[in-house]
Design an enzyme around this catalytic site. Structure first.
Site, PDB file in Angstrom:
ATOM      1  N   LYS A   1      76.439  31.208   3.601  1.00  0.00           N
ATOM      2  CA  LYS A   1      77.429  30.822   2.591  1.00  0.00           C
ATOM      3  C   LYS A   1      77.152  29.410   2.044  1.00  0.00           C
ATOM      4  O   LYS A   1      76.344  28.656   2.604  1.00  0.00           O
ATOM      5  CB  LYS A   1      78.829  30.914   3.208  1.00  0.00           C
ATOM      6  CG  LYS A   1      79.252  32.357   3.559  1.00  0.00           C
ATOM      7  CD  LYS A   1      80.705  32.382   4.038  1.00  0.00           C
ATOM      8  CE  LYS A   1      81.179  33.806   4.316  1.00  0.00           C
ATOM      9  NZ  LYS A   1      82.626  33.839   4.687  1.00  0.00           N
TER      10      LYS A   1
ATOM     11  N   TYR B   1      83.799  41.222  -2.390  1.00  0.00           N
ATOM     12  CA  TYR B   1      84.943  41.108  -1.486  1.00  0.00           C
ATOM     13  C   TYR B   1      86.140  41.948  -1.950  1.00  0.00           C
ATOM     14  O   TYR B   1      87.285  41.632  -1.588  1.00  0.00           O
ATOM     15  CB  TYR B   1      85.354  39.641  -1.346  1.00  0.00           C
ATOM     16  CG  TYR B   1      84.496  38.855  -0.371  1.00  0.00           C
ATOM     17  CD1 TYR B   1      84.486  39.164   0.993  1.00  0.00           C
ATOM     18  CD2 TYR B   1      83.709  37.788  -0.795  1.00  0.00           C
ATOM     19  CE1 TYR B   1      83.713  38.441   1.891  1.00  0.00           C
ATOM     20  CE2 TYR B   1      82.933  37.056   0.102  1.00  0.00           C
ATOM     21  CZ  TYR B   1      82.947  37.393   1.447  1.00  0.00           C
ATOM     22  OH  TYR B   1      82.193  36.669   2.346  1.00  0.00           O
TER      23      TYR B   1
ATOM     24  N   PHE C   1      94.379  34.953   0.551  1.00  0.00           N
ATOM     25  CA  PHE C   1      93.279  33.988   0.460  1.00  0.00           C
ATOM     26  C   PHE C   1      92.178  34.425  -0.504  1.00  0.00           C
ATOM     27  O   PHE C   1      91.149  33.748  -0.604  1.00  0.00           O
ATOM     28  CB  PHE C   1      92.688  33.731   1.853  1.00  0.00           C
ATOM     29  CG  PHE C   1      92.180  34.968   2.566  1.00  0.00           C
ATOM     30  CD1 PHE C   1      90.933  35.516   2.277  1.00  0.00           C
ATOM     31  CD2 PHE C   1      92.961  35.588   3.534  1.00  0.00           C
ATOM     32  CE1 PHE C   1      90.474  36.646   2.930  1.00  0.00           C
ATOM     33  CE2 PHE C   1      92.503  36.730   4.195  1.00  0.00           C
ATOM     34  CZ  PHE C   1      91.251  37.251   3.885  1.00  0.00           C
TER      35      PHE C   1
ATOM     36  N   ARG D   1      77.034  40.293  14.157  1.00  0.00           N
ATOM     37  CA  ARG D   1      78.435  39.857  14.315  1.00  0.00           C
ATOM     38  C   ARG D   1      78.585  38.997  15.574  1.00  0.00           C
ATOM     39  O   ARG D   1      79.325  38.008  15.566  1.00  0.00           O
ATOM     40  CB  ARG D   1      79.376  41.076  14.394  1.00  0.00           C
ATOM     41  CG  ARG D   1      79.483  41.910  13.125  1.00  0.00           C
ATOM     42  CD  ARG D   1      80.158  41.224  11.967  1.00  0.00           C
ATOM     43  NE  ARG D   1      81.471  40.711  12.240  1.00  0.00           N
ATOM     44  CZ  ARG D   1      82.344  40.319  11.306  1.00  0.00           C
ATOM     45  NH1 ARG D   1      82.019  40.397  10.003  1.00  0.00           N
ATOM     46  NH2 ARG D   1      83.511  39.831  11.624  1.00  0.00           N
TER      47      ARG D   1
ATOM     48  N   ASN E   1      82.986  29.106   6.446  1.00  0.00           N
ATOM     49  CA  ASN E   1      82.590  29.512   7.801  1.00  0.00           C
ATOM     50  C   ASN E   1      81.143  29.988   7.911  1.00  0.00           C
ATOM     51  O   ASN E   1      80.812  30.823   8.742  1.00  0.00           O
ATOM     52  CB  ASN E   1      83.586  30.525   8.376  1.00  0.00           C
ATOM     53  CG  ASN E   1      83.642  31.818   7.593  1.00  0.00           C
ATOM     54  OD1 ASN E   1      82.945  31.966   6.593  1.00  0.00           O
ATOM     55  ND2 ASN E   1      84.458  32.747   8.050  1.00  0.00           N
TER      56      ASN E   1
ATOM     57  N   HIS F   1      78.357  35.348   6.364  1.00  0.00           N
ATOM     58  CA  HIS F   1      78.984  36.669   6.263  1.00  0.00           C
ATOM     59  C   HIS F   1      78.086  37.665   6.968  1.00  0.00           C
ATOM     60  O   HIS F   1      76.864  37.543   6.921  1.00  0.00           O
ATOM     61  CB  HIS F   1      79.119  37.095   4.785  1.00  0.00           C
ATOM     62  CG  HIS F   1      79.449  38.561   4.656  1.00  0.00           C
ATOM     63  ND1 HIS F   1      80.735  39.034   4.721  1.00  0.00           N
ATOM     64  CD2 HIS F   1      78.647  39.656   4.545  1.00  0.00           C
ATOM     65  CE1 HIS F   1      80.710  40.356   4.630  1.00  0.00           C
ATOM     66  NE2 HIS F   1      79.458  40.759   4.523  1.00  0.00           N
TER      67      HIS F   1
ATOM     68  N   GLU G   1      77.099  47.055   1.190  1.00  0.00           N
ATOM     69  CA  GLU G   1      76.776  45.647   0.919  1.00  0.00           C
ATOM     70  C   GLU G   1      75.275  45.441   0.667  1.00  0.00           C
ATOM     71  O   GLU G   1      74.895  44.640  -0.187  1.00  0.00           O
ATOM     72  CB  GLU G   1      77.268  44.776   2.082  1.00  0.00           C
ATOM     73  CG  GLU G   1      78.795  44.749   2.149  1.00  0.00           C
ATOM     74  CD  GLU G   1      79.336  43.971   3.343  1.00  0.00           C
ATOM     75  OE1 GLU G   1      78.540  43.447   4.150  1.00  0.00           O
ATOM     76  OE2 GLU G   1      80.571  43.886   3.454  1.00  0.00           O
TER      77      GLU G   1
HETATM   78  P1  GDP Z   1      84.629  38.050   8.481  1.00  0.00           P
HETATM   79  O1  GDP Z   1      84.234  39.507   8.438  1.00  0.00           O
HETATM   80  O2  GDP Z   1      84.566  37.482   9.882  1.00  0.00           O
HETATM   81  O3  GDP Z   1      83.847  37.213   7.510  1.00  0.00           O
HETATM   82  O4  GDP Z   1      86.162  37.957   8.075  1.00  0.00           O
HETATM   83  P2  GDP Z   1      87.045  38.822   7.040  1.00  0.00           P
HETATM   84  O5  GDP Z   1      86.265  39.985   6.528  1.00  0.00           O
HETATM   85  O6  GDP Z   1      88.361  39.092   7.695  1.00  0.00           O
HETATM   86  O7  GDP Z   1      87.311  37.791   5.859  1.00  0.00           O
HETATM   87  C1  GDP Z   1      86.322  37.542   4.894  1.00  0.00           C
HETATM   88  C2  GDP Z   1      86.249  36.056   4.667  1.00  0.00           C
HETATM   89  O8  GDP Z   1      87.463  35.618   4.070  1.00  0.00           O
HETATM   90  C3  GDP Z   1      86.096  35.194   5.927  1.00  0.00           C
HETATM   91  O9  GDP Z   1      84.781  35.063   6.370  1.00  0.00           O
HETATM   92  C4  GDP Z   1      86.679  33.884   5.467  1.00  0.00           C
HETATM   93  O10 GDP Z   1      85.688  33.141   4.741  1.00  0.00           O
HETATM   94  C5  GDP Z   1      87.773  34.309   4.524  1.00  0.00           C
HETATM   95  N1  GDP Z   1      89.066  34.351   5.223  1.00  0.00           N
HETATM   96  C6  GDP Z   1      89.498  35.253   6.145  1.00  0.00           C
HETATM   97  N2  GDP Z   1      90.734  34.967   6.565  1.00  0.00           N
HETATM   98  C7  GDP Z   1      91.097  33.852   5.904  1.00  0.00           C
HETATM   99  C8  GDP Z   1      92.296  33.065   5.902  1.00  0.00           C
HETATM  100  O11 GDP Z   1      93.267  33.342   6.618  1.00  0.00           O
HETATM  101  N3  GDP Z   1      92.297  31.992   5.060  1.00  0.00           N
HETATM  102  C9  GDP Z   1      91.228  31.677   4.273  1.00  0.00           C
HETATM  103  N4  GDP Z   1      91.305  30.604   3.464  1.00  0.00           N
HETATM  104  N5  GDP Z   1      90.100  32.386   4.247  1.00  0.00           N
HETATM  105  C10 GDP Z   1      90.035  33.461   5.055  1.00  0.00           C
HETATM  106 MG    MG Z   2      84.461  40.900   6.929  1.00  0.00          MG
END
Ligand code: GDP
Ligand code: MG
Length: 142
Positions: A11, A51, A59, A87, A114, A117, A128
């Site tokens: 990222k 996404y 968010f 993961r 973070n 991805h 994807e």
């Molecule tokens: P991942 O699969 O671990 O990347 O997590 P998710 O698929 O649940 O979410 C996608 C991305 O959205 C995450 O990697 C974060 O960058 C962002 N994200 C998820 N939850 C939050 C949140 O509560 N707040 C914010 N600002 N970003 C979030």
């Molecule tokens: Mg995810």
């Protein structure tokens, strides 16, 4: 276990920190191979489409703004159990909850910035990978 492919994105925060090579080394050291890669500055449309599953989440706007804030490195990783292996290497979504030695624990600052991805299932990996790469851009090394 089976040989799988998964989509990884380094990222904008990690690209800006100049830790692309350190992150890719973790994939390689875990037995995954990079079989496709490119650097791209995502458009709003590309990030929203990628996404789309999070469209209704509070968010979503912040996520799209962050993912378009600078270039990313998009890769296809191949190897035994690649989806779960990636993961595990990434660690929890929130770097404050990520286990020691994971990419997010070591390189990420916050839940939105973070570092990486990774596809979370076989179905999302298939979608994807196809979202970013044509079949002729993937170079398995056997
Ligand atoms: P991942 O699969 O671990 O990347 O997590 P998710 O698929 O649940 O979410 C996608 C991305 O959205 C995450 O990697 C974060 O960058 C962002 N994200 C998820 N939850 C939050 C949140 O509560 N707040 C914010 N600002 N970003 C979030
Ligand atoms: Mg995810």
């Amino acid at each position: 276990m089976a040989v799988e492919r998964t989509l990884s994105i380094i990222k904008p925060d990690a690209v800006a920190k100049n830790v692309v090579g350190q992150i890719i080394a973790r994939f390689e050291n875990a037995g995954l191979q990079v079989v496709a890669a490119k650097m791209v500055h995502l458009s709003q449309e590309q990030a929203e489409g990628f996404y789309a599953e999070h469209k209704e989440r509070p968010f979503f706007g912040d996520l799209v703004a962050f993912m378009t804030s600078g270039p990313v490195v998009v890769q296809v990783l191949e190897g035994e159990n690649a989806i779960l292996t990636n993961r595990d290497l990434m660690g929890a979504t929130n770097p404050k909850e990520a286990a020691e030695g994971t990419i997010r624990r070591d390189f990420a600052e916050s839940i939105d910035a973070n570092a990486v991805h990774g596809s979370d299932s076989a179905a999302s990996a298939e979608r994807e990978v196809a979202y970013f790469f044509n079949a002729d851009e993937i170079c398995p090394r056997g």
